[in-house]
Structure formats: C-alpha cells, structure tokens
Design an enzyme around this catalytic site. Structure first.
Site, PDB file in Angstrom:
ATOM      1  N   ARG A 116       0.845  -1.196   0.000  1.00  0.00           N
ATOM      2  CA  ARG A 116       0.000   0.000   0.000  1.00  0.00           C
ATOM      3  C   ARG A 116       0.884   1.252   0.000  1.00  0.00           C
ATOM      4  NH1 ARG A 116      -5.068   1.682  -1.227  1.00  0.00           N
ATOM      5  NH2 ARG A 116      -6.162   2.745   0.456  1.00  0.00           N
ATOM      6  N   THR A 392      -9.761   0.505  -9.419  1.00  0.00           N
ATOM      7  CA  THR A 392      -8.751  -0.409  -8.916  1.00  0.00           C
ATOM      8  C   THR A 392      -8.762  -1.596  -9.877  1.00  0.00           C
ATOM      9  OG1 THR A 392      -9.113   0.419  -6.708  1.00  0.00           O
ATOM     10  CG2 THR A 392      -8.333  -1.852  -6.851  1.00  0.00           C
ATOM     11  N   ASN A 412      -6.145   4.224  -7.035  1.00  0.00           N
ATOM     12  CA  ASN A 412      -7.354   4.757  -6.417  1.00  0.00           C
ATOM     13  C   ASN A 412      -8.395   5.019  -7.507  1.00  0.00           C
ATOM     14  OD1 ASN A 412      -9.107   5.390  -4.410  1.00  0.00           O
ATOM     15  ND2 ASN A 412      -8.412   7.477  -4.125  1.00  0.00           N
ATOM     16  N   GLU A 431      -4.065   8.245  -3.810  1.00  0.00           N
ATOM     17  CA  GLU A 431      -4.487   7.430  -2.660  1.00  0.00           C
ATOM     18  C   GLU A 431      -4.645   8.246  -1.383  1.00  0.00           C
ATOM     19  OE1 GLU A 431      -6.014   4.218  -3.055  1.00  0.00           O
ATOM     20  OE2 GLU A 431      -4.153   3.988  -4.182  1.00  0.00           O
ATOM     21  N   ASP A 434      -7.880   8.318   0.437  1.00  0.00           N
ATOM     22  CA  ASP A 434      -8.343   7.207   1.287  1.00  0.00           C
ATOM     23  C   ASP A 434      -8.029   7.446   2.763  1.00  0.00           C
ATOM     24  OD1 ASP A 434      -9.720   5.664  -0.470  1.00  0.00           O
ATOM     25  OD2 ASP A 434      -8.116   4.224  -0.848  1.00  0.00           O
ATOM     26  N   SER A 463      -7.800   0.905   3.338  1.00  0.00           N
ATOM     27  CA  SER A 463      -8.249   0.442   2.026  1.00  0.00           C
ATOM     28  C   SER A 463      -9.469  -0.463   2.170  1.00  0.00           C
ATOM     29  CB  SER A 463      -7.107  -0.350   1.378  1.00  0.00           C
ATOM     30  OG  SER A 463      -7.549  -0.980   0.199  1.00  0.00           O
ATOM     31  N   SER A 464     -10.178  -0.651   1.066  1.00  0.00           N
ATOM     32  CA  SER A 464     -11.260  -1.640   1.027  1.00  0.00           C
ATOM     33  C   SER A 464     -10.870  -2.868   0.206  1.00  0.00           C
ATOM     34  CB  SER A 464     -12.517  -1.030   0.407  1.00  0.00           C
ATOM     35  OG  SER A 464     -12.972   0.042   1.188  1.00  0.00           O
ATOM     36  N   GLY A 485     -13.740   0.389  -5.126  1.00  0.00           N
ATOM     37  CA  GLY A 485     -13.785   1.243  -3.936  1.00  0.00           C
ATOM     38  C   GLY A 485     -14.469   0.520  -2.790  1.00  0.00           C
TER      39      GLY A 485
HETATM   40  N1  GLY Z   1      -8.381   3.090  -3.212  1.00  0.00           N
HETATM   41  C1  GLY Z   1      -9.424   2.200  -2.936  1.00  0.00           C
HETATM   42  C2  GLY Z   1      -9.130   1.319  -1.780  1.00  0.00           C
HETATM   43  O1  GLY Z   1      -7.972   1.047  -1.506  1.00  0.00           O
HETATM   44  O2  GLY Z   1     -10.030   0.911  -1.115  1.00  0.00           O
END
Ligand code: GLY
Length: 583
Positions: A116, A392, A412, A431, A434, A463-464, A485
C-alpha cells in the site's frame, strides 16, 4: 488517426493470443459481449486442467500464463501480471500506486503482502483543509498533492525475493518492457477513458504525457506506444528496486513533485518498504476464508459480513430474495459502521482485529436485526457516492502445483491523480483521498473515518481492497477479488456466497447482478436492473431506500473456482475487458 496498417502487424499477434490460452481449455467466450468492442479476444468463462490467470486485460493474462508455462509459480506470474497491467491497463494497472497480495501455497501456508502507498513524510493532518477548516474539494484527488508514496515496485521485489520459483527477475519484467516499447492496441473502453480524461490530463500535468492524443481522440484499435515507460521498465528490469526508488526515475518523480507543488521527496522513496502482514483467516461453515489484513479493511469487514449472515438460512430464502438481500444489506451496514471507527494502519493505530471478528460479537451485532424492517443508519453525516470511476484492478492466479495468488492493486480512482511523471511515463496514484481529510467528511467513495484513519506522516491509508482465497474442507476452492472502492468488500461477500450458498459456478457468480450497502449513506445501491420491480417494492416496504449506483455497474470481478473434478473454472467479468487464460 487510426492507421489500418497497425492491424496487419497485429493480426498474427491477435491470432496467437487467441489460440495459446485455449490449448487444452474449454471456453465459453464473450457470450454477452458486443463483438464489435473487442480488440483482443476475451475469455469470460474458461475451463482449464491445471493453471489459470484471470485479469482485467487479455494481454496481461497472457503474460502471466507464459510465465507459468516457463516454470514460474503463481507468485512469479503475479509479478509479471502486475507489471503488464501497468502498461496495458493504465487506468488502474500501475507502478505508481500500490496494492495487496494474498498467497496460499499448496502446502497450506499463507501470506499477505502489503504494498500500500504511504502518506509522504511532509503530510499533516489538516493538509486538505482551508483556513476555515473546511475540506478543499478535490485537493486529495487531483494533482500532485493527492499522491501517496508508491509501493508497487518494492512489493514485487519482496514477493520475488521470498517466493519466486523462476528466480529470474528479468524474465518477469521483460514482457512488460516490450509491451511498452512495441505498443498496445487500445480497447474501446480504454480509448474512451483516455478521451474522457483528456482535460484533466492537460490541467494536472507539467508536461504533455503520451496519454493525451494531439489533434483529436483515441480510437479503438489504435496503437499506444509508451517509450518513457519502456525506459522506466528497462531500469526496473536491470536494477530491481533501485531502478525505481533511486537514480533517474526517483529524480524524475521528485522533480515532478517540485514542478507541481507535491511533497514526495527522495527520503520518502528511499524509506518506502512493503510489509509482510499476517493474513486475516476466518471460518464460514466448511470454508476457510483467507483475506487481507489492515491497512485494508477488506479481510475484517468480509469476515464480519459472513459471520453476521452465517446463522440465517439464506440458501433456503434464495438468491436475491428480499429476505436474503435484507439480511445481507444489514450485515454490510453494520460492518461499514465498524470500519469507519475502528480500522486504520496497524503501524499507527491499534486495530482490535480479534474483537471485531469474534463470533459472539458478530452475533451480538445482529441482535437488533429486524427481519421485518430496515435498521436506520445513524445519520450524523450522510456520504454521497460519486460517479467517479473507482478503477482499482484485481487478478487471480492458480498454478499447476496448486499455489494460489490473489492480488488487488490500484491508483485509487481512474488514472489516479492524473499526474504522469515527466520522462518516466507512469501515472501517480491519488491514494491520499483514502485517508480521512476531516472526521465525518466522506471521501470519494462516501466513506467516513475517524482518528484511526486520520492523516499522519508515513501512514498507510485505509483500504477496502479484499484479495481473497477460500478453501473448502481443507482444499483450495476459490481465488477471488475485484475493484470498486467501497463496493469491493460487498462484491467479494456476494460472489463468495453466490458460489458457497447459491451453487453457482465462478462465471455465473461473477456476472450475477450486485448490490451494496455501506452504512452511510443509508441506501442499498444496485446495478442497473439488478432486481425486479417487486423485489425493490418489498425492500422499500421493509424501510430500505433502494437506488441504482451512479455508473449502473459495480466492480469488475476476477475469480477462479476449483471444481469437484479438480479442473479450474475462470470467471472474468463481463463488465470490462477482463479475460481468463489457462492450460
Ligand atoms: N483506493 C481504494 C481502496 O484502496 O479501497
């Protein structure tokens, strides 16, 4: 202008990539695809005997498959696919972003790699606020200040050092270097994406990137040669980590930051390190679910959602019955409320992982579930989901030895910050959005956050992304994941249940319509025509607000299912140019 002679040279290439992945495979290609849109053939459903790669681009899937055929393992293939997507899928594939890799080796050992992005060392808590303390619109999304320190290249190096079977870094990078140098043909979607963003590319770049088409628009089938990116790949090919975080590319990235008032320095690049984390492992009936740990919320939230629906007879209620949708949406609502409060970078904030996943806690969380009525979300701050493309990307791989890799990687939103590093040819992420710019103020995905995800120098943003691998009765069963997302977690939740509860194959599970609830805003978002009118009416009677999500689509899923006879079924999403390759 589109030059027909490009096609002549590429006809042979297209024929080759059509035939190679199909040798020994059964395919059910592009059933619902408008054939007119195809530049490279796409295998949406593919059955193979031994190995499979499913990704967002047919060329990237082919690159991964070639590595497997040459004796690479799933991790080697994943590294090659990550680099290939950085060329073939500029909207989200990247070397200027980051991601997560979940691994399960055939001996049952698991691993989770966190590459990340990080907030730059000069970042500070209120950096996106104006003098009145209000969030400056889009400052964390567009341009140089939106960029987090990229993690992809170091992530690939770490994965290579620990797991490569091929032990030949250059072989993994070379195909992508060639693709950048020789050019790729743009799919209709990618050409449209570049055309749609032309104004932003012009506004946020300090020099003219190759992605801006002079005098007109990109056309489907047109060739995109990325010479600057090819030189960057050459340096990564020759020098590994140092080819990106030091030397010419690092100098160019820092110069780009200075030219555009960004804050990433040489020190940020030098000190970036991808991290091995302990994967999130949970049990759902006879499945073990292995997913990504913080700083992604994906694994924990998925575990929570599955744990909350586990005791309800959704199989009997049926796929997309109002009762099933209701209980799933209520589980999603509760998991997202926890996400906003409790999840962040574990290097900065103590995430109560065990407590959040405790089966008793999850049961307790559903104690106020009312089968006859929606539970209103606490509406302190209503988020607004945007139409911005949440690009993503995900890829899933199983090799012939049964090693599995699930990777979700991102800039992102589509094309990230829209900034291309002058001279180095790659998009930088956005990013930083986020992280939570201000408590309670929703980000681009309508997600709110608190202390756990507040901006701090060197912090990874929550993050998701939910790259996931599942075993069934102790044996490898699914490799799954998607972009989208905040909808990533709910899509993985649904596809997992489509297979495990509703008996679907992977392609059917991937292409079934989807829905999404994220606590705030208090609404079930659906794909266009996801539910029949009577289902919407039934949900509204329960008190749910139901509406179609901005783009009318949710995610672009890539999944592999190990079938009872041991063969593999690849499911590539019909929502994009996604394609499976196998042997
Ligand atoms: N940028 C989307 C995520 O990491 O959730």
């Amino acid at each position: 202008m589109f030059k027909p002679q490009f096609m002549t040279k590429y006809m042979l290439f297209i024929l080759i990539i059509t035939l190679i992945p199909l040798a020994g495979c059964k395919q059910d290609s592009a059933k619902k695809i408008d054939k007119d849109e195809l530049v490279y053939p796409q295998n949406k459903k593919l059955i193979s005997d031994k190995a499979m790669v499913v990704s967002a681009h047919p060329l990237a899937s082919k690159v991964g498959m070639d590595i497997l055929r040459k004796g690479g393992n799933a991790i080697d293939a994943a590294i090659a696919v990550q680099f290939a997507l950085g060329v073939t899928y500029p909207v989200a594939g990247n070397i200027g972003g980051g991601g997560f890799m979940v691994i399960r080796m055939n001996d049952g050992t698991t691993a989770a790699l966190d590459y990340r992005e990080k907030a730059p060392l000069a970042a500070f808590r209120d950096m996106y606020l104006d003098s009145l303390g209000n969030v400056v619109p889009r400052l964390s999304l567009d341009g140089h200040l939106a960029v987090g320190v990229p993690g992809t290249v170091d992530g690939m190096v770490k994965a290579f050092e620990k797991y490569s079977q091929l032990k030949d870094w250059k072989q993994l990078v070379k195909p992508s270097w060639d693709l950048a140098k020789d050019g790729i043909l743009l799919t209709k979607r990618e050409a449209n994406g570049l055309n749609r963003n032309k104004d932003k590319f012009e506004k946020f770049n300090t020099s003219q990137p190759v992605f801006i088409k002079e005098n007109g628009e990109w056309a489907k089938g047109e060739k995109l040669v990325q010479s600057d990116l090819a030189r960057t790949y050459e340096l990564i090919h020759n020098k590994g980590r140092a080819g990106f975080y030091e030397g010419e590319v690092a100098d160019e990235l820092v110069a780009e930051m200075k030219a555009g008032n960004g804050i990433i320095t040489h020190e940020d690049l030098k000190e970036y390190e991808a991290q091995w984390r302990t994967p999130i492992v949970s049990q759902y009936k006879n499945y073990e679910v292995i997913s990504m740990s913080p700083p992604s919320s994906g694994g924990i939230a998925l575990t929570q959602m599955l744990g909350m629906v586990e005791n309800y007879p959704i199989k009997d209620w049926g796929f997309h019955s109002p009762q099933t949708i209701h209980v799933m949406a209520e589980a999603e609502r509760r998991a997202f409320a926890d996400r906003a409060k409790h999840l962040g970078d574990p290097d900065f904030y103590e995430v109560p992982v065990k407590e959040l996943m405790d089966k008793n806690y999850l049961k307790e969380r559903m104690a106020n579930f009312n089968p006859n009525a929606a539970t209103p979300s606490d509406s302190i701050q209503a988020g607004v989901l945007t139409k911005e493309s949440d690009q993503t990307t995900h890829f899933s791989i199983i090799d012939a030895d049964g090693n599995a890799v699930s990777v979700t990687t991102t800039l992102n939103t589509g094309y990230g910050s829209k900034v291309v590093v002058s001279g180095a040819g790659f998009f930088l992420n956005n990013e930083m959005d986020d992280l939570s710019a201000k408590v309670g103020v929703p980000n681009v995905f309508g997600l709110v956050g608190e202390e756990a995800n507040a901006i701090e120098p060197g912090k990874r943003m929550l993050s998701s992304m939910t790259p996931t691998i599942a075993t069934k009765d102790g044996k490898l069963n699914m490799v799954i994941g998607t972009p989208g997302g905040s909808t990533i977690i709910t899509s993985v939740f649904q596809v997992f249940l489509n297979v495990s509860e509703f008996g679907m194959g992977m392609s059917e599970a991937v292409n079934a319509p989807r829905f999404h609830h994220q606590w705030l805003p208090d609404q079930i978002f659906t794909e266009t025509d996801a539910f029949p009118a009577e289902t919407v009416t039934a949900l509204e009677k329960l008190g749910h607000k139901v509406g179609v999500r901005g783009s009318g689509k949710i995610g672009r899923f890539e999944g592999i299912l190990v079938m009872p006879d041991g063969k593999l079924e690849g499911g590539a999403d019909i929502r994009g140019d996604d394609s499976a390759a196998g042997y």
